[in-house]
Motif scaffolding. Structure first.
Motif, PDB file in Angstrom:
ATOM      1  N   GLY A 114      -7.727  -8.854 -24.021  1.00 21.19           N
ATOM      2  CA  GLY A 114      -6.287  -8.656 -23.916  1.00 21.19           C
ATOM      3  C   GLY A 114      -5.533  -9.964 -23.952  1.00 21.19           C
ATOM      4  N   ARG A 115      -6.072 -10.964 -23.268  1.00 19.42           N
ATOM      5  CA  ARG A 115      -5.441 -12.288 -23.299  1.00 19.42           C
ATOM      6  C   ARG A 115      -5.463 -12.850 -24.717  1.00 19.42           C
ATOM      7  N   ARG A 116      -6.593 -12.702 -25.410  1.00 20.09           N
ATOM      8  CA  ARG A 116      -6.672 -13.203 -26.785  1.00 20.09           C
ATOM      9  C   ARG A 116      -5.693 -12.470 -27.700  1.00 20.09           C
ATOM     10  N   ARG A 117      -5.529 -11.164 -27.497  1.00 23.40           N
ATOM     11  CA  ARG A 117      -4.578 -10.411 -28.335  1.00 23.40           C
ATOM     12  C   ARG A 117      -3.171 -10.953 -28.157  1.00 23.40           C
ATOM     13  N   LEU A 118      -2.766 -11.173 -26.918  1.00 21.61           N
ATOM     14  CA  LEU A 118      -1.413 -11.661 -26.678  1.00 21.61           C
ATOM     15  C   LEU A 118      -1.234 -13.088 -27.190  1.00 21.61           C
ATOM     16  N   GLN A 119      -2.294 -13.882 -27.140  1.00 17.03           N
ATOM     17  CA  GLN A 119      -2.208 -15.257 -27.637  1.00 17.03           C
ATOM     18  C   GLN A 119      -2.124 -15.320 -29.157  1.00 17.03           C
ATOM     19  N   SER A 120      -2.458 -14.229 -29.835  1.00 21.60           N
ATOM     20  CA  SER A 120      -2.538 -14.260 -31.293  1.00 21.60           C
ATOM     21  C   SER A 120      -1.169 -14.401 -31.946  1.00 21.60           C
ATOM     22  N   HIS A 121      -0.102 -14.094 -31.220  1.00 21.63           N
ATOM     23  CA  HIS A 121       1.250 -14.247 -31.758  1.00 21.63           C
ATOM     24  C   HIS A 121       2.177 -14.746 -30.655  1.00 21.63           C
ATOM     25  N   ARG A 122       3.088 -15.576 -31.046  1.00 21.19           N
ATOM     26  CA  ARG A 122       4.028 -16.180 -30.104  1.00 21.19           C
ATOM     27  C   ARG A 122       4.862 -15.115 -29.387  1.00 21.19           C
ATOM     28  N   ASP A 123       5.044 -15.306 -28.087  1.00 24.57           N
ATOM     29  CA  ASP A 123       5.919 -14.462 -27.256  1.00 24.57           C
ATOM     30  C   ASP A 123       5.475 -13.005 -27.142  1.00 24.57           C
ATOM     31  N   MET A 124       4.223 -12.701 -27.506  1.00 23.90           N
ATOM     32  CA  MET A 124       3.780 -11.321 -27.373  1.00 23.90           C
ATOM     33  C   MET A 124       3.673 -10.899 -25.910  1.00 23.90           C
ATOM     34  N   ALA A 125       3.457 -11.846 -25.012  1.00 28.00           N
ATOM     35  CA  ALA A 125       3.412 -11.497 -23.587  1.00 28.00           C
ATOM     36  C   ALA A 125       4.774 -10.986 -23.124  1.00 28.00           C
ATOM     37  N   ARG A 126       5.847 -11.581 -23.624  1.00 26.97           N
ATOM     38  CA  ARG A 126       7.192 -11.105 -23.271  1.00 26.97           C
ATOM     39  C   ARG A 126       7.417  -9.698 -23.807  1.00 26.97           C
ATOM     40  N   ILE A 127       6.968  -9.461 -25.016  1.00 26.45           N
ATOM     41  CA  ILE A 127       7.111  -8.126 -25.599  1.00 26.45           C
ATOM     42  C   ILE A 127       6.273  -7.123 -24.820  1.00 26.45           C
ATOM     43  N   SER A 128       5.077  -7.526 -24.435  1.00 28.80           N
ATOM     44  CA  SER A 128       4.191  -6.635 -23.689  1.00 28.80           C
ATOM     45  C   SER A 128       4.795  -6.244 -22.345  1.00 28.80           C
ATOM     46  N   MET A 129       5.408  -7.200 -21.665  1.00 28.98           N
ATOM     47  CA  MET A 129       5.956  -6.927 -20.336  1.00 28.98           C
ATOM     48  C   MET A 129       7.146  -5.977 -20.404  1.00 28.98           C
ATOM     49  N   ALA A 130       7.789  -5.898 -21.557  1.00 28.56           N
ATOM     50  CA  ALA A 130       8.939  -5.007 -21.705  1.00 28.56           C
ATOM     51  C   ALA A 130       8.552  -3.670 -22.319  1.00 28.56           C
TER      52      ALA A 130
END
Length: 270
Positions: A114-130
């Motif tokens: 999951g961490r690698r998936r979010l790291q694969s594109h910029r700001d995906m963690a922000r998108i995921s949290m929303a």
């Protein structure tokens, strides 16, 4: 017998490095048809280049060379587009069958991927949290993770919260990494490392500072000065994950059998 006109040069045989190549496709000026997949790919291109704050339907349309109105045949809104981008991260990902003997290892693998998936594109963690992960496309993944917890024997109330707890931890950790990456890029760094780019130098300064604090006022910060700050993002992530897993394991009927014997060390990052 050749049909070529007299005096026409015979074409040379193909060179050794061209033998076996498919014939060159005839290039036309026709535009590649627009599709939902192309819209999502263009959105990722804009996101990686400009970040979430710079991602807009207008920018995606410009990337594709179409009018903004053309996008709405494939996505309803920017929110819909962000949901499609988040869902795309799970393409090809499958959790294994739940194994009560290996449930912690399975959750570790899930969290690391999951961490690698979010790291694969910029700001995906922000998108995921929303993003609420209960869309039809993602429900099978939610179901599979809950199956790991329940098959392990966690009480239903704990299993119901555990998935969100793990996801929130992953999102928050990657969000922090992204903030440090953007900070380095904005400060002249190349921003290429997903770990904190200037973290080693700062970590040394922080350790020295904590070690220099008055022992009477800050005995614990002084005692832990060499441990409280880690050089490795991977190590920090794994230790935090281990704390969560051991907390969850304490809810098992036989919690003493669920704890790892190496309680003082970090988990194997293999």
């Amino acid at each position: 017998m050749s049909d070529a006109a007299p005096g026409t040069p015979t074409p040379p045989p193909p060179s050794p490095w061209e033998r076996g190549r498919p014939a060159r496709a005839h290039v036309t000026s026709a535009r590649t048809p627009l599709s939902r997949e192309r819209v999502v790919e263009a959105a990722f291109t804009v996101l990686d280049r400009q970040g979430l704050d710079g991602l807009s339907m207008r920018q995606v349309a410009a990337e594709l060379g179409v009018a903004v109105s053309a996008l709405y045949a494939y996505v309803r809104s920017k929110g819909d587009l962000l949901e499609l981008m988040y869902t795309r991260l799970f393409d090809g990902f499958e959790l294994p069958e739940p194994d009560p003997e290996r449930w912690q290892e399975q959750v570790r693998d899930y969290a690391r991927s999951g961490r690698r998936r979010l790291q694969s594109h910029r700001d995906m963690a922000r998108i995921s949290m929303a993003h609420v992960p209960f869309s039809a496309e993602l429900l099978p993944h939610v179901e599979a993770l809950l199956a790991v917890f329940r098959t392990a024997g966690l009480p239903d109330r704990i299993a119901a919260e555990a998935g969100d707890l793990i996801s929130t931890y992953i999102d928050g950790f990657v969000l922090e990494e992204g903030m440090w990456q953007d900070r380095a890029a904005g400060g002249g760094g190349d921003g290429s490392s997903l770990a904190r780019p200037d973290w080693r130098e700062m970590a040394d300064e922080m350790r020295e500072y904590f070690a220099s604090l008055p022992a009477t006022d800050f005995p614990h910060l002084r005692a832990l000065a060499g441990l409280i700050v880690s050089d490795s993002s991977e190590e920090r992530f794994d230790i935090g994950l281990e704390i969560i897993l051991r907390g969850l394991a304490s809810y098992l009927p036989d919690s003493s059998a669920s704890a790892s014997p190496d309680v003082g060390g970090a988990p194997d990052a293999g």
